[in-house]
Each structure stands twice: as C-alpha cells, then as structure tokens.
Design a protein around this motif. Structure first.
Motif, PDB file in Angstrom:
ATOM      1  N   GLN A  20       0.857  -1.185   0.046  1.00 12.42           N
ATOM      2  CA  GLN A  20      -0.005   0.047  -0.125  1.00 12.42           C
ATOM      3  C   GLN A  20       0.935   1.323  -0.078  1.00 12.42           C
ATOM      4  OE1 GLN A  20      -3.038   0.637  -0.312  1.00 12.42           O
ATOM      5  NE2 GLN A  20      -3.035   2.829   0.301  1.00 12.42           N
ATOM      6  N   LEU A  21       1.892   1.319   0.908  1.00 14.07           N
ATOM      7  CA  LEU A  21       2.735   2.397   0.905  1.00 14.07           C
ATOM      8  C   LEU A  21       3.694   2.610  -0.002  1.00 14.07           C
ATOM      9  CD1 LEU A  21       3.373   2.446   4.870  1.00 14.07           C
ATOM     10  CD2 LEU A  21       1.618   3.992   3.691  1.00 14.07           C
ATOM     11  N   ASN A  22       3.976   1.563  -0.941  1.00 16.46           N
ATOM     12  CA  ASN A  22       4.722   1.702  -2.057  1.00 16.46           C
ATOM     13  C   ASN A  22       3.937   1.938  -3.306  1.00 16.46           C
ATOM     14  OD1 ASN A  22       7.795   1.050  -2.064  1.00 16.46           O
ATOM     15  ND2 ASN A  22       6.782  -0.135  -0.397  1.00 16.46           N
ATOM     16  N   GLY A  23       2.472   2.473  -3.188  1.00 19.01           N
ATOM     17  CA  GLY A  23       1.807   2.668  -4.184  1.00 19.01           C
ATOM     18  C   GLY A  23       1.057   1.967  -5.357  1.00 19.01           C
ATOM     19  N   LEU A  24       1.256   0.220  -4.666  1.00 19.56           N
ATOM     20  CA  LEU A  24       0.308  -0.564  -5.353  1.00 19.56           C
ATOM     21  C   LEU A  24      -1.014  -0.341  -5.268  1.00 19.56           C
ATOM     22  CD1 LEU A  24       3.278  -1.930  -5.262  1.00 19.56           C
ATOM     23  CD2 LEU A  24       2.277  -4.164  -5.229  1.00 19.56           C
ATOM     24  N   ASP A  25      -1.728  -0.511  -6.244  1.00 20.60           N
ATOM     25  CA  ASP A  25      -3.304  -0.238  -6.263  1.00 20.60           C
ATOM     26  C   ASP A  25      -4.100  -1.457  -5.931  1.00 20.60           C
ATOM     27  OD1 ASP A  25      -5.597   1.407  -6.771  1.00 20.60           O
ATOM     28  OD2 ASP A  25      -5.653   1.033  -9.169  1.00 20.60           O
ATOM     29  N   ILE A  26      -4.026  -1.424  -4.565  1.00 18.56           N
ATOM     30  CA  ILE A  26      -4.811  -2.674  -4.011  1.00 18.56           C
ATOM     31  C   ILE A  26      -6.138  -2.291  -3.591  1.00 18.56           C
ATOM     32  CG2 ILE A  26      -4.725  -4.471  -2.357  1.00 18.56           C
ATOM     33  CD1 ILE A  26      -1.704  -4.420  -2.656  1.00 18.56           C
ATOM     34  N   PRO A  27      -7.233  -2.696  -3.834  1.00 19.14           N
ATOM     35  CA  PRO A  27      -8.664  -2.242  -3.251  1.00 19.14           C
ATOM     36  C   PRO A  27      -8.768  -2.475  -1.771  1.00 19.14           C
ATOM     37  CG  PRO A  27      -8.872  -3.915  -5.277  1.00 19.14           C
ATOM     38  CD  PRO A  27      -7.312  -3.919  -4.620  1.00 19.14           C
ATOM     39  N   ARG A  28      -9.285  -1.548  -1.211  1.00 22.97           N
ATOM     40  CA  ARG A  28      -9.412  -1.370   0.271  1.00 22.97           C
ATOM     41  C   ARG A  28     -10.461  -2.521   0.807  1.00 22.97           C
ATOM     42  NH1 ARG A  28      -8.999   1.769   4.559  1.00 22.97           N
ATOM     43  NH2 ARG A  28     -10.836   1.897   6.080  1.00 22.97           N
ATOM     44  N   ASP A  29     -11.175  -3.047  -0.086  1.00 21.04           N
ATOM     45  CA  ASP A  29     -12.135  -4.251   0.703  1.00 21.04           C
ATOM     46  C   ASP A  29     -11.579  -5.376  -0.089  1.00 21.04           C
ATOM     47  OD1 ASP A  29     -12.595  -3.974  -2.435  1.00 21.04           O
ATOM     48  OD2 ASP A  29     -15.058  -4.150  -1.803  1.00 21.04           O
ATOM     49  N   ILE A  30     -10.198  -5.571  -0.640  1.00 24.02           N
ATOM     50  CA  ILE A  30      -9.801  -6.836  -0.982  1.00 24.02           C
ATOM     51  C   ILE A  30      -9.783  -7.794   0.179  1.00 24.02           C
ATOM     52  CG2 ILE A  30      -7.220  -6.569  -0.119  1.00 24.02           C
ATOM     53  CD1 ILE A  30      -6.378  -7.614  -2.951  1.00 24.02           C
ATOM     54  N   ASP A  31     -10.134  -9.318  -0.523  1.00 28.84           N
ATOM     55  CA  ASP A  31     -10.292 -10.355   0.342  1.00 28.84           C
ATOM     56  C   ASP A  31      -8.837 -11.197   0.226  1.00 28.84           C
ATOM     57  OD1 ASP A  31     -10.665 -12.809   1.572  1.00 28.84           O
ATOM     58  OD2 ASP A  31     -12.516 -13.407   0.312  1.00 28.84           O
ATOM     59  N   PRO A  32      -8.165 -11.254   1.102  1.00 32.61           N
ATOM     60  CA  PRO A  32      -6.805 -11.797   1.281  1.00 32.61           C
ATOM     61  C   PRO A  32      -6.622 -13.506   0.638  1.00 32.61           C
ATOM     62  CG  PRO A  32      -7.204 -10.513   3.408  1.00 32.61           C
ATOM     63  CD  PRO A  32      -8.322 -10.730   2.719  1.00 32.61           C
ATOM     64  N   ASN A  33      -7.932 -14.138   0.833  1.00 34.20           N
ATOM     65  CA  ASN A  33      -8.053 -15.203   0.393  1.00 34.20           C
ATOM     66  C   ASN A  33      -8.845 -15.592  -0.881  1.00 34.20           C
ATOM     67  OD1 ASN A  33      -7.056 -16.724   2.743  1.00 34.20           O
ATOM     68  ND2 ASN A  33      -8.908 -15.987   3.916  1.00 34.20           N
ATOM     69  N   GLY A  34      -9.067 -14.361  -1.463  1.00 33.92           N
ATOM     70  CA  GLY A  34      -9.723 -14.570  -2.774  1.00 33.92           C
ATOM     71  C   GLY A  34      -8.661 -14.514  -3.991  1.00 33.92           C
ATOM     72  N   LYS A  35      -9.425 -14.548  -5.080  1.00 36.59           N
ATOM     73  CA  LYS A  35      -8.559 -14.809  -6.327  1.00 36.59           C
ATOM     74  C   LYS A  35      -8.137 -13.515  -6.922  1.00 36.59           C
ATOM     75  CE  LYS A  35     -10.933 -19.033  -7.677  1.00 36.59           C
ATOM     76  NZ  LYS A  35     -11.702 -19.660  -8.752  1.00 36.59           N
ATOM     77  N   VAL A  36      -7.112 -13.471  -7.809  1.00 32.75           N
ATOM     78  CA  VAL A  36      -6.647 -12.302  -8.407  1.00 32.75           C
ATOM     79  C   VAL A  36      -6.624 -12.410  -9.826  1.00 32.75           C
ATOM     80  CG1 VAL A  36      -4.375 -10.790  -8.552  1.00 32.75           C
ATOM     81  CG2 VAL A  36      -4.896 -11.767  -6.049  1.00 32.75           C
ATOM     82  N   THR A  37      -6.999 -11.336 -10.501  1.00 36.29           N
ATOM     83  CA  THR A  37      -7.137 -11.467 -12.160  1.00 36.29           C
ATOM     84  C   THR A  37      -5.830 -11.292 -12.511  1.00 36.29           C
ATOM     85  OG1 THR A  37      -7.686  -9.176 -12.333  1.00 36.29           O
ATOM     86  CG2 THR A  37      -9.326 -10.789 -11.970  1.00 36.29           C
ATOM     87  N   ARG A  38      -5.608 -11.536 -14.020  1.00 36.86           N
ATOM     88  CA  ARG A  38      -4.436 -11.424 -14.470  1.00 36.86           C
ATOM     89  C   ARG A  38      -4.229 -10.046 -14.714  1.00 36.86           C
ATOM     90  NH1 ARG A  38      -2.084 -15.228 -17.682  1.00 36.86           N
ATOM     91  NH2 ARG A  38      -1.931 -13.644 -19.562  1.00 36.86           N
ATOM     92  N   GLU A  39      -5.136  -9.090 -15.093  1.00 34.65           N
ATOM     93  CA  GLU A  39      -4.703  -7.731 -15.038  1.00 34.65           C
ATOM     94  C   GLU A  39      -4.341  -6.939 -13.927  1.00 34.65           C
ATOM     95  OE1 GLU A  39      -8.366  -5.867 -16.887  1.00 34.65           O
ATOM     96  OE2 GLU A  39      -9.464  -6.353 -14.901  1.00 34.65           O
ATOM     97  N   GLN A  40      -5.062  -7.480 -12.878  1.00 38.95           N
ATOM     98  CA  GLN A  40      -4.744  -6.944 -11.580  1.00 38.95           C
ATOM     99  C   GLN A  40      -3.309  -7.342 -11.116  1.00 38.95           C
ATOM    100  OE1 GLN A  40      -7.347  -8.749  -8.480  1.00 38.95           O
ATOM    101  NE2 GLN A  40      -7.521  -6.534  -7.648  1.00 38.95           N
ATOM    102  N   TYR A  41      -2.946  -8.531 -11.405  1.00 40.78           N
ATOM    103  CA  TYR A  41      -1.644  -9.128 -11.093  1.00 40.78           C
ATOM    104  C   TYR A  41      -0.666  -7.939 -11.771  1.00 40.78           C
ATOM    105  CZ  TYR A  41       2.345 -12.191  -9.999  1.00 40.78           C
ATOM    106  OH  TYR A  41       3.564 -12.457  -9.373  1.00 40.78           O
ATOM    107  N   ALA A  42      -0.794  -7.882 -12.895  1.00 44.01           N
ATOM    108  CA  ALA A  42       0.140  -7.264 -13.887  1.00 44.01           C
ATOM    109  C   ALA A  42       0.301  -5.693 -13.574  1.00 44.01           C
ATOM    110  CB  ALA A  42      -0.373  -7.545 -15.512  1.00 44.01           C
ATOM    111  N   HIS A  43      -0.990  -5.482 -13.238  1.00 42.73           N
ATOM    112  CA  HIS A  43      -0.766  -4.119 -12.537  1.00 42.73           C
ATOM    113  C   HIS A  43       0.174  -3.669 -11.379  1.00 42.73           C
ATOM    114  CE1 HIS A  43      -2.561   0.059 -12.312  1.00 42.73           C
ATOM    115  NE2 HIS A  43      -2.997  -0.133 -11.195  1.00 42.73           N
ATOM    116  N   TRP A  44      -0.137  -4.662 -10.555  1.00 41.73           N
ATOM    117  CA  TRP A  44       0.722  -4.746  -9.223  1.00 41.73           C
ATOM    118  C   TRP A  44       2.033  -4.828  -9.652  1.00 41.73           C
ATOM    119  CZ3 TRP A  44      -2.751  -8.315  -5.985  1.00 41.73           C
ATOM    120  CH2 TRP A  44      -3.944  -7.586  -5.669  1.00 41.73           C
ATOM    121  N   VAL A  45       2.424  -5.964 -10.377  1.00 37.38           N
ATOM    122  CA  VAL A  45       3.927  -6.101 -10.895  1.00 37.38           C
ATOM    123  C   VAL A  45       4.582  -4.873 -11.532  1.00 37.38           C
ATOM    124  CG1 VAL A  45       5.277  -7.418 -12.344  1.00 37.38           C
ATOM    125  CG2 VAL A  45       3.790  -8.541 -11.045  1.00 37.38           C
TER     126      VAL A  45
END
Length: 309
Positions: free
Chosen positions: A112-137
């Motif tokens: 979060q503090l390094n600017g990764l655009d992670i949703p505030r309501d993200i479920d830690p046990n939930g799945k991550v989409t390919r575009e979401q992961y690419a965005h974070w990387v």
C-alpha cells in the motif's frame, strides 16, 4: 584403523544420502510438465515460493491475494524503511478484510505504502485476476526506477476486456516480455491468474529489473536541512497539530509545509526549504527551524519528502 576408516566411509555415505533426500524433499513434484517450471524453480531457490508441505506447488491453482501481494513485495524487495511514522501503521488502516495479526499483514502495508493499487476491500483469500496482478507487478517495477519503455502498442484479441486503468500496465509488461499472450493472441485479463503464471511474470519482472538500467535522473541538490523530524500533539478533541522541524546552517533558512496529501487514513505531509535572503548576512550558527499544520485526528500523519521549489 580399518574400523575407523569403515566408520568414516559409512558416515560419509549417510551424509550424501541425507543430502540427496533433503534436496529431493524440497523439489516440487507437480511442476515437471508445467511450462513455468524453470521460473518456479528460480523463485524457489531464492526462497520466494513454497509448496503446501507435501512437495506439491499446485501450479494450476489460482493464487490468493495474500500470496500474490507477499510474492511481489518480497520478490522486488519493497520496503517502507524511508518513511517515518508517528504511529505504527496497521493493515486495518488501509484494508477492511486484512487482519492486523495476519502473517501477511505487513506485506499488504508495504504494498500500500509503495503505491500498489490494491482495493481497500480486498479479500486476502480471494482470487487475483491476470490484469490486476500485471498492474501490481508493473507498479512494483516502477518503484525500482524509471525505465525507458519502447513506444509501441501491443494489439491482442481481447484488449477490449482490459479494465481501463490497467491497460498501461498490461502494455508495459507485454512490451518488456514480462507477460505474454496465449496461442490465441489473448491476454485473458479477467481470468484468475494461476500460481504458475504468477511465478513466471514475477521471475521475468525480477530479471528485467536486474538487467535493465533505469533512465538516469538529474541529481537533486543536497538539502541544507538535516535531522528532519515530525511530532504531533492534540489540538482540541478532533485535530492534531503536526510539526516538522529540522536543523539549518543558520537563521536565514526556514521550512514550510508544501502539501498534505490525504490517502485512505494517512495524511502524507511534504515540506520545502525557505531559502535565505541573498542580500543579508547571517551568523553561521546551527538553528532549529519548524513549520506546523493541523489535520483531523481521523488521519495518521506521515512524513513525506522534501519538495523542490
């Protein structure tokens, strides 16, 4: 002597056997035919990926958000060492479903503090989409430096399905050969990314950062201020008086608040140097300078950097 020699040989054989068993115990048994095998093994050697304890990596399983965030933070060595806090940050300051005592909580805070655009309501046990992961990387790569990406646009069959805010990240990873399209020329942006796919993109991203020189940035002039620090005190029941102070070479210098950026529950406070009057002479005596700003108690003050005029 003969018995001693035999004993030593027996001990050596046992050690070699133990080493071979140990090495095989740490090998994943289910990635031999996986296209990402070599990349998974690269990350395993770095201590970045682990199996489920039974020798299985489960490459085709969807990666969870907690694993994805931890993988990216550790893989790129992201940290918050250069941020000064008045109050220790907690995961619950930024996320509604990440528990403060969870083993992955710190990774979420760092992301979060390094600017990764992670949703505030993200479920830690939930799945991550390919575009979401690419965005974070891509955002993690950007924290390592400013790179000169080739100016081109990669077309693919399902580009209309990419979320608008993610397209630049997807494009950059495709251009840098960090991510790739499938045999049908698709990126499959809304598909849950698998553990194998995540490992491949991360490994290629790490290699990109290692082998690519960032664009040289102009050197910033050294600040005349030293020992910059922040303190706060209650101002009434609903406000905080936040003071930034520093040591200056003489009384001609000053400090002022440049900006307060509110993000989630943080108030990131930046400052600038007030330069001395060039027509005046000042005694060369180290002087403490300070500036204050008032914020709501609903926010945690964080000391940002110096802003150039």
């Amino acid at each position: 002597m003969k018995k001693t020699a035999k004993s030593l040989l027996a001990l050596l054989a046992l050690m070699l056997f133990s080493l071979s068993v140990s090495a095989s115990a740490f090998a994943f048994n289910d990635i031999q035919k996986d296209p990402g095998k070599s990349y998974i093994e690269q990350l395993q050697k770095k201590g970045l990926v682990r199996g489920d304890g039974s020798g299985m990596f489960k490459p085709k399983s969807a990666i969870t958000a907690q694993s994805a965030v931890t993988l990216i933070v550790n893989g790129f060595g992201l940290n918050i060492d250069n941020i000064r806090f008045i109050k220790e940050p907690k995961a619950s300051d930024y996320f509604t479903k990440v528990k403060d005592n969870a083993p992955y909580a710190k990774a979420f805070i760092i992301a979060q503090l390094n600017g990764l655009d992670i949703p505030r309501d993200i479920d830690p046990n939930g799945k991550v989409t390919r575009e979401q992961y690419a965005h974070w990387v891509y955002q993690a790569i950007s924290k390592k430096g400013e790179y000169a990406w080739i100016e081109m646009y990669m077309t693919f069959k399902d580009e209309d399905k990419v979320t608008k805010g993610y397209m630049d990240s997807v494009q950059k990873l495709l251009i840098g050969k960090i991510a790739s399209l499938d045999e049908k020329n698709r990126f499959r942006p809304k598909d849950a990314i698998t553990r194998s796919e995540a490992a491949v993109i991360l490994a290629k991203g790490i290699t990109f950062v290692k082998n690519t020189k960032p664009v040289p940035q102009p050197e910033q002039p050294a600040s005349p201020l030293t020992n910059v620090r922040m303190s706060s005190e209650a101002y009434g029941t609903e406000a905080l008086k936040v003071t930034i102070s520093a040591e200056a070479p003489h009384a001609g210098y000053g400090i002022e608040i440049a900006n307060v950026a509110y993000k989630d529950k943080q108030a990131i406070i930046t400052y600038r140097v007030v330069k001395p009057d060039p027509d005046r002479m000042y005694p060369q005596v180290i002087t403490t300078v300070a500036a204050a700003v008032y914020i709501s108690t609903a926010y945690t003050p964080v000391l940002g950097g110096e802003v150039q005029p």
